[in-house]
Design an enzyme around this catalytic site. Structure first.
Site, PDB file in Angstrom:
ATOM      1  N   THR A 214      60.722  -6.416-133.557  1.00  0.00           N
ATOM      2  CA  THR A 214      62.183  -6.253-133.525  1.00  0.00           C
ATOM      3  C   THR A 214      62.661  -7.114-134.679  1.00  0.00           C
ATOM      4  O   THR A 214      61.946  -8.010-135.104  1.00  0.00           O
ATOM      5  CB  THR A 214      62.751  -6.856-132.215  1.00  0.00           C
ATOM      6  OG1 THR A 214      62.391  -6.023-131.120  1.00  0.00           O
ATOM      7  CG2 THR A 214      64.247  -7.023-132.224  1.00  0.00           C
ATOM      8  N   GLY A 244      65.741  -1.988-123.654  1.00  0.00           N
ATOM      9  CA  GLY A 244      65.314  -3.386-123.590  1.00  0.00           C
ATOM     10  C   GLY A 244      66.499  -4.321-123.597  1.00  0.00           C
ATOM     11  O   GLY A 244      67.628  -3.952-123.248  1.00  0.00           O
ATOM     12  N   ASP A 245      66.237  -5.547-124.003  1.00  0.00           N
ATOM     13  CA  ASP A 245      67.287  -6.571-124.036  1.00  0.00           C
ATOM     14  C   ASP A 245      68.149  -6.481-125.297  1.00  0.00           C
ATOM     15  O   ASP A 245      69.303  -6.931-125.295  1.00  0.00           O
ATOM     16  CB  ASP A 245      66.655  -7.963-123.990  1.00  0.00           C
ATOM     17  CG  ASP A 245      65.715  -8.194-125.179  1.00  0.00           C
ATOM     18  OD1 ASP A 245      64.981  -7.247-125.570  1.00  0.00           O
ATOM     19  OD2 ASP A 245      65.715  -9.307-125.735  1.00  0.00           O
ATOM     20  N   THR A 265      63.532 -11.926-129.712  1.00  0.00           N
ATOM     21  CA  THR A 265      62.550 -10.851-129.844  1.00  0.00           C
ATOM     22  C   THR A 265      61.445 -11.129-128.819  1.00  0.00           C
ATOM     23  O   THR A 265      61.257 -12.270-128.410  1.00  0.00           O
ATOM     24  CB  THR A 265      61.922 -10.804-131.251  1.00  0.00           C
ATOM     25  OG1 THR A 265      61.296 -12.068-131.524  1.00  0.00           O
ATOM     26  CG2 THR A 265      62.959 -10.527-132.326  1.00  0.00           C
ATOM     27  N   GLY A 266      60.727 -10.079-128.446  1.00  0.00           N
ATOM     28  CA  GLY A 266      59.665 -10.245-127.451  1.00  0.00           C
ATOM     29  C   GLY A 266      59.978  -9.437-126.207  1.00  0.00           C
ATOM     30  O   GLY A 266      60.806  -8.511-126.251  1.00  0.00           O
ATOM     31  N   GLY A 268      61.566  -7.792-123.593  1.00  0.00           N
ATOM     32  CA  GLY A 268      62.979  -7.641-123.268  1.00  0.00           C
ATOM     33  C   GLY A 268      63.282  -7.802-121.796  1.00  0.00           C
ATOM     34  O   GLY A 268      64.322  -8.346-121.411  1.00  0.00           O
TER      35      GLY A 268
HETATM   36  N1  ASP Z   1      62.810  -7.189-127.276  1.00  0.00           N
HETATM   37  C1  ASP Z   1      62.385  -5.857-127.613  1.00  0.00           C
HETATM   38  C2  ASP Z   1      62.486  -4.988-126.394  1.00  0.00           C
HETATM   39  O1  ASP Z   1      62.129  -5.420-125.321  1.00  0.00           O
HETATM   40  C3  ASP Z   1      60.996  -5.713-128.114  1.00  0.00           C
HETATM   41  C4  ASP Z   1      60.449  -6.772-129.018  1.00  0.00           C
HETATM   42  O2  ASP Z   1      61.193  -7.622-129.513  1.00  0.00           O
HETATM   43  O3  ASP Z   1      59.241  -6.769-129.258  1.00  0.00           O
HETATM   44  O4  ASP Z   1      62.856  -3.844-126.530  1.00  0.00           O
END
Ligand code: ASP
Length: 364
Positions: A214, A244-245, A265-266, A268
């Site tokens: 992201t 997602g978030d 990021t990560g 969500g």
């Molecule tokens: N946060 C993003 C989601 O969950 C994905 C990501 O940042 O890897 O959609």
């Protein structure tokens, strides 16, 4: 009657008293936070003297450079962040954002994005948007040209179309091959057959582990105005319609122009369950530094993680990073798992810096 009514009145009094006590308690908390905010404000630079600074996830080096240059040329702080992330949205080689992003389980690219403008405390977002490679630009139009904050799916696409956005197939050949391989090897019991290793494109092999990614970008300008944006293709191979978030204001990103910003990021789902970004900004309002607020959020999230998502030592088996800027220009990126890095441009130049992490991965 009297006997029945008396306890009721007593109970009502008790409730009223309790509500009053609760209200008084929350007022004490609010005034403590305001006290912390007032103490911080007293130490702030004068407008025009704030340290101009742009931070982003580690794939955002060029995004921070562009945003910083635009801010120096007088651009609005949110416009600058959006122009920065557009570089990554347009880049087919970043498979986690915009054009070339990895698709959902049906092979369809669905994008999420949000923008938040600190000076006017407005936000806009789009979720599960197909066929438009710059969802951050659409999110800004939702903010400016509707009375809403979030548009999803077909409605978001109709809105983008009405504003003249070009529809295109966002699935690149590389993303299609990676998706196809994921589909073929997913289930031994269906009718897709996994191709032999020698037939696989070496580029596809790099993505054997389900990738995440992201871009989040946040900036503060010389007036001390703060804004941020997040844009993503979300979790690779997600269920169709999964959001997602990133487009959820308060979870994936949040700005309080008097306090600072936080974005992520990560995984969500972890931010959705903990309303992480607005909570982290709340912690900064109460006097925590960006680093401490981010680490406190990570600890809370780790404590709330279900066993299914934990390793044998009880630590989350996923990753999550927060990018935080405080009103005085102080900043941090904090990750569940290190080593990790983030992108930054300020008066010292454009570079990667190390994130602070809660846990360190064992060296291979
Ligand atoms: N946060 C993003 C989601 O969950 C994905 C990501 O940042 O890897 O959609």
């Amino acid at each position: 009657m009297t006997q029945i009514n008396e306890p009721a009145v007593g109970r009502r009094r008790f409730l009223t008293g309790m509500t009053g006590a609760l209200a008084a308690g929350s007022m004490i908390q609010v005034s403590a936070e305001n006290g912390a905010l007032a103490a911080q404000s007293a130490k702030l630079p004068k407008p025009g003297e704030f340290p101009v600074r742009v931070i982003a996830s580690d794939n955002g080096l060029e995004a921070t450079r562009r945003a910083y240059d635009l801010i120096q040329q007088g651009a609005d702080v949110l416009d600058a962040c959006i122009a920065g992330v557009n570089i990554v949205e347009d880049d087919p080689n970043d498979m986690t954002v915009g054009y070339g992003g990895l698709p959902n389980e049906d092979g369809v690219v669905e994008l999420d994005a949000a923008v938040m403008h600190g000076p006017t405390h407005r936000a806009g977002s789009v979720a599960a948007l197909q066929k438009i490679k710059n969802p951050s630009k659409v999110a800004k139009l939702v903010m400016e040209q509707t009375d809403h904050v979030l548009l999803v799916g077909e409605g978001a696409l109709k809105f983008a179309r009405a504003h003249g956005f070009k529809e295109e197939d966002l699935l690149t050949e590389k993303a299609r091959k990676i998706w196809l391989y994921w589909r073929q090897k997913r289930d031994q019991d269906d009718d897709w057959i996994e191709p032999p290793d020698e037939l696989l494109d070496p580029e596809v092999k790099k993505y054997f582990k389900r990738p995440t990614g992201t871009i989040h970008c946040a900036a503060i300008d010389a007036r001390g105005d703060i804004s941020c944006t997040t844009t993503t293709s979300g979790l690779a191979f997600k269920l169709a319609g999964r959001v997602g978030d990133s487009p959820i204001v308060g979870a994936g990103l949040y700005v309080d122009n008097a306090v600072g910003s936080c974005g992520s990021t990560g995984r969500g789902e972890a931010n959705l369950l903990n309303l992480s970004s607005s909570t982290a900004v709340g912690l900064m309002r109460a006097g925590r530094s960006p680093k401490d607020a981010g680490l406190e959020m990570l600890r809370r999230i780790a404590a709330n993680t279900v066993p299914r998502l934990c390793d044998k030592d009880g630590r989350p088996n996923y990753d999550l990073t927060f990018y935080l800027i405080a009103k005085n220009g102080d900043y941090a990126a904090v990750s569940l798992w290190g080593p990790a890095k983030f992108a930054i441009t300020d008066a010292k130049g454009t570079r990667h810096e190390a994130s602070v992490s809660l846990y360190e991965r064992a060296a291979k």
